[in-house]
Design an enzyme around this catalytic site. Sequence first.
Site, PDB file in Angstrom:
ATOM      1  CB  CYS A 120     -18.189  28.224 -43.262  1.00 41.09           C
ATOM      2  SG  CYS A 120     -19.017  29.683 -42.571  1.00 41.09           S
ATOM      3  CB  CYS A 177     -17.082  32.609 -49.078  1.00 38.75           C
ATOM      4  SG  CYS A 177     -15.922  31.814 -47.958  1.00 38.75           S
ATOM      5  CB  CYS A 191     -20.707  34.747 -47.612  1.00 41.93           C
ATOM      6  SG  CYS A 191     -21.082  34.809 -45.857  1.00 41.93           S
TER       7      CYS A 191
HETATM    8  S1  SF4 Z   1     -17.348  34.548 -45.765  1.00 45.45           S
HETATM    9 FE1  SF4 Z   1     -17.070  32.326 -45.999  1.00 45.45          FE
HETATM   10  S2  SF4 Z   1     -16.146  31.682 -44.084  1.00 45.45           S
HETATM   11 FE2  SF4 Z   1     -16.994  33.720 -43.730  1.00 45.45          FE
HETATM   12  S3  SF4 Z   1     -19.052  33.358 -42.921  1.00 45.45           S
HETATM   13 FE3  SF4 Z   1     -19.241  33.567 -45.112  1.00 45.45          FE
HETATM   14  S4  SF4 Z   1     -19.149  31.500 -45.935  1.00 45.45           S
HETATM   15 FE4  SF4 Z   1     -18.350  31.449 -43.862  1.00 45.45          FE
END
Ligand code: SF4
Length: 361
Positions: free
Chosen positions: A83, A90, A87
């Site tokens: 990604c 995540c 986040c």
């Molecule tokens: S939650 Fe994880 S997979 Fe989804 S955008 Fe954020 S970092 Fe990327």
Amino acid sequence: MFTTQIVFVKMLLQVCFSSLHRVLAGALEKAFGWMGISDGGGRARRVAHRSTRESHIKADESEAATPKTPTPTSVNYHFTRQCNYKCGFCFHTAKTSFVLPIEEAKRGLRLLKDAGMEKINFSGGEPFLHEKGEFLGKLVQFCKEDLQLPSVSIVSNGSMIREKWFQKYGEYLDILAISCDSFEEDTNKLIGRTQGRKSHLDNLCKVRNWCREYKVAFKINSVINTFNVDEDMREHILQLCPVRWKVFQCLVIEGENAGENALREAERFVISDQQFQDFLDRHSDIACLVPESNQKMRDSYLILDEYMRFLDCTEGRKDPSKSVLDVGVENAIQFSGFDEKMFLKRGGKYTWSKADMRLEW
Ligand code: SF4
């Protein structure tokens, strides 16, 4: 002397009778034993009958005890873990960079279709990252055109999508969900839902308009956490007008966003059940809101990882099954931890085909 003779004759007769009885009994046993007519056969037959009955009872009991194999009606295929966002909470992190060759991915999807799959959701990581969205587009087209699935959807952070993708693949896609946790740019930055100077909210609006233009149902996913729990999102949600607004309570998964080997630490994002409820109450007049508490969320999704292994989250971590590609769907799904009842209870089955939504584009 006479008495002794009588006793001797009596004993002789007894011996003769008892031998005769043994011989006759043996002959009868041999003659009829196989038919089960003799006492021994009868006993054997009764024992056999009893054990058959017992084994039937045991079979019935074990049938009742063995849970029914769930049907993979709706499957989430996280084909990549890579990604471009970071986040903090995540829960499907970049632990590998593996992606299956496309023909293998298609083979697995066909196996799932044959096992009863009606809806596929492609997710990640960021699914538009690999081969600039071409891999994803080909799978979307394959699922709609070749497999004729009623519903094909994607969850994305929205930052990598280009209009060209909609022009090429939009017609095969039913629903596109974009993750957005805040309508304040700074909060998105604090959460990590951003890349460099790009505006997450500008991307969100751009993608929303393309969905309208290319006739794809638009959805929003939000994770409620310590940084956005007090926000009032009503105005923005009404403006964007998604078909569904999925609101998740931030979830902790050992090995993904908590614990020793995790790539994230979600503890500082976690909110209480009451805080989550307060957020829901504040947004209760939004008709398309679909709430998902931790309890509803944990076991009610069928999740496939990048190797097409089901991930069992029942123990608060992701325990993988063997790959669908190696052992088949029926075998692998036994180790998915999937709670089909909860899936239905949380409204997992809904109008998910854009042809049935009667949207005004
Ligand atoms: S939650 Fe994880 S997979 Fe989804 S955008 Fe954020 S970092 Fe990327």
